[in-house]
Each structure stands twice: as structure tokens, then as C-alpha cells.
Design a protein around this motif. Structure first.
Motif, PDB file in Angstrom:
ATOM      1  N   GLU A  56      63.556  -8.434 -27.524  1.00 19.96           N
ATOM      2  CA  GLU A  56      62.447  -8.780 -26.641  1.00 19.96           C
ATOM      3  C   GLU A  56      61.989  -7.559 -25.837  1.00 19.96           C
ATOM      4  O   GLU A  56      60.792  -7.378 -25.597  1.00 19.96           O
ATOM      5  N   LYS A 106      58.259  -5.976 -25.780  1.00 20.91           N
ATOM      6  CA  LYS A 106      57.473  -5.786 -24.560  1.00 20.91           C
ATOM      7  C   LYS A 106      57.008  -4.339 -24.431  1.00 20.91           C
ATOM      8  O   LYS A 106      55.865  -4.083 -24.016  1.00 20.91           O
ATOM      9  N   MET A 119      60.070 -14.468 -30.995  1.00 19.92           N
ATOM     10  CA  MET A 119      59.217 -13.286 -30.965  1.00 19.92           C
ATOM     11  C   MET A 119      57.858 -13.541 -31.624  1.00 19.92           C
ATOM     12  O   MET A 119      56.967 -12.701 -31.544  1.00 19.92           O
ATOM     13  N   LYS A 128      52.755 -10.430 -29.396  1.00 22.12           N
ATOM     14  CA  LYS A 128      53.919 -10.914 -30.131  1.00 22.12           C
ATOM     15  C   LYS A 128      53.632 -10.757 -31.613  1.00 22.12           C
ATOM     16  O   LYS A 128      52.602 -10.196 -32.011  1.00 22.12           O
TER      17      LYS A 128
END
Length: 237
Positions: A158, A162, A197, A217
Motif C-alpha cells: 500500500e 501511495k 489495491m 489504484k
């Protein structure tokens, strides 16, 4: 008869005259003692001188030995002090060299970072990423990354997602597809992406969407579309 008596008397007188008296014997003994006494004294003086000479030599040797011991002790203490100073200097030199090496490493890392930024590479964690300025198909993007000694980006966490989402404002190809088996999405290394995700509702395979892209994403899209692309490789710093 008288003549014989006188003759006898003369003979006795001659005998008495030739025999030494006690006084004469004593005088002779004194004279002999007088001659021998200086000889004995003369024999003792050389021995006394020899003893004195030997004693002086021994004293001088002891004094010299003591002086040598003192000098050796001082020199030895000086050598030990010098060795300690040399060891301290070596330790300080090692610290300075370590500091210089650390500074060189930081400068090298900064130079690499600047060069990467100039050339389009960005660093995150143990990876560096190249964000293209042109658009090509997914397969061409995969080949292009290989020619750069890299691979299409494989977003595994993650945090990584990001980071990339904040670095881009439009869709970029990543190394994800279900070209091997329909509906079985895999990264190029054969691992599966985490379900959280994906963009909600994706992948939906609307119109043969077999390749993956990233905006905020993950999303599936047709492999023949033109997209920017992201290459990745392990960081060397």
C-alpha cells in the motif's frame, strides 16, 4: 811446663775471642730483624694497592651499571609513551578516515539521487522508478524497461502504491496482466496483487482488458492502449 801453660792460656783466649758473646748474638739478631722488617713491609704494600685498585674497578662497574639501568628505564618509558601517542594518532586517523568515507558515501548518494531525478528516476525504499514522458503499448513498455535494465513496476504494498499515486496524475502501465490465464492476474514475477489495491469494481474485463495500469489504484485496461509507463529496479544505495 810454664811454656805449656801459656800456650794453653793463649788457646783459651783465642777460643773465647772467636766465640760470640750473648750481646753480640743479640745484636746480630737485631740486625737480621732490621733487614727483614723492611722486606716484609715492602711485600705488603703491593697487595694493598692491588686491593684498592680492584675495589675502585668494582665500584666504577657498579656505578656504570646503575647509570645504564637508569638510562634504559628512561628510554623504555619514552618509547612506551611514544607508542601510546602513535596508537592514539592511528585511532584518530581511523576515525577521520571513517568520517571521510561516510561523507563520500553521502555525497555519492546525493549525486545519484540528483542524477536519478534529472533522468526521471525516483527512489522509494529499496527501489528506484522511472516515470516515462512518452506513451506506448503495454508490451512495448515491458520491452523498453528490459532494455533499461529494469522491469515494469510491480506494486506490492500500500505504501508503494501511495508513493506512485502521488507521483503521477494520469494512468501508467505497471507489470500486471492476466495474459497467461483469463481472470488470474499476476505480476511479472508470478505473484498475485493484493485485493485491496484494486479500484473498486475492478478488474471487470470490459472489452478484453488484460493489462494493468495505475492511477490512484490498480485498474485493468486493453493492452493495446497507449499509456505512460513505470520501470523499476533495485536501488544501489
Amino acid at each position: 811446663m810454664e811454656g805449656n801453660i801459656y800456650e794453653n792460656n793463649s788457646a783459651e783466649e783465642h777460643t773465647f775471642a772467636t766465640l760470640p758473646s750473648d750481646q753480640e748474638k743479640w745484636c746480630d739478631q737485631e740486625r737480621q730483624a732490621g733487614r727483614q722488617t723492611p722486606q716484609r713491609g715492602g711485600q705488603r704494600r703491593p697487595h694493598c694497592h692491588l686491593y684498592c685498585l680492584v675495589t675502585i674497578c668494582v665500584v666504577l662497574q657498579i656505578a656504570g651499571l646503575c647509570a645504564w639501568i637508569c638510562m634504559y628505564s628512561k628510554n623504555n618509558a619514552g618509547i612506551q609513551d611514544l607508542d601510546a601517542k602513535v596508537s592514539a594518532l592511528k585511532a584518530k586517523d581511523s576515525q577521520i578516515n571513517a568520517g571521510i568515507q561516510d561523507l563520500d558515501d553521502k555525497v555519492s548518494a546525493l549525486n545519484v539521487k540528483v542524477l536519478m531525478e534529472i533522468s526521471g528516476w525516483k527512489r522509494f525504499g529499496r527501489k528506484v522508478y522511472y516515470l516515462s514522458k512518452t506513451t506506448i503499448t503495454w508490451e512495448m513498455a515491458r520491452v523498453q524497461c528490459i532494455t533499461m535494465g529494469a522491469t515494469l513496476a510491480m506494486v506490492k504494498t500500500e505504501e508503494e502504491l501511495k508513493f506512485l499515486a502521488n507521483a503521477i496524475a494520469q494512468p501508467y502501465w505497471v507489470g500486471l496482466s492476466d495474459l497467461g490465464t483469463e481472470g488470474n492476474w499476476k505480476w511479472l514475477d508470478g505473484t498475485s496483487p493484493a485485493s485491496g489495491m484494486w479500484t473498486p469494481g475492478e478488474p471487470n474485463n470490459a472489452g478484453e482488458e488484460d493489462c494493468g495500469e495505475v492511477v490512484k489504484k490498480l485498474n485493468d485496461v486493453s493492452c493495446g492502449q497507449q499509456r505512460h509507463w513505470i520501470c523499476e529496479k533495485s536501488s544501489v544505495i
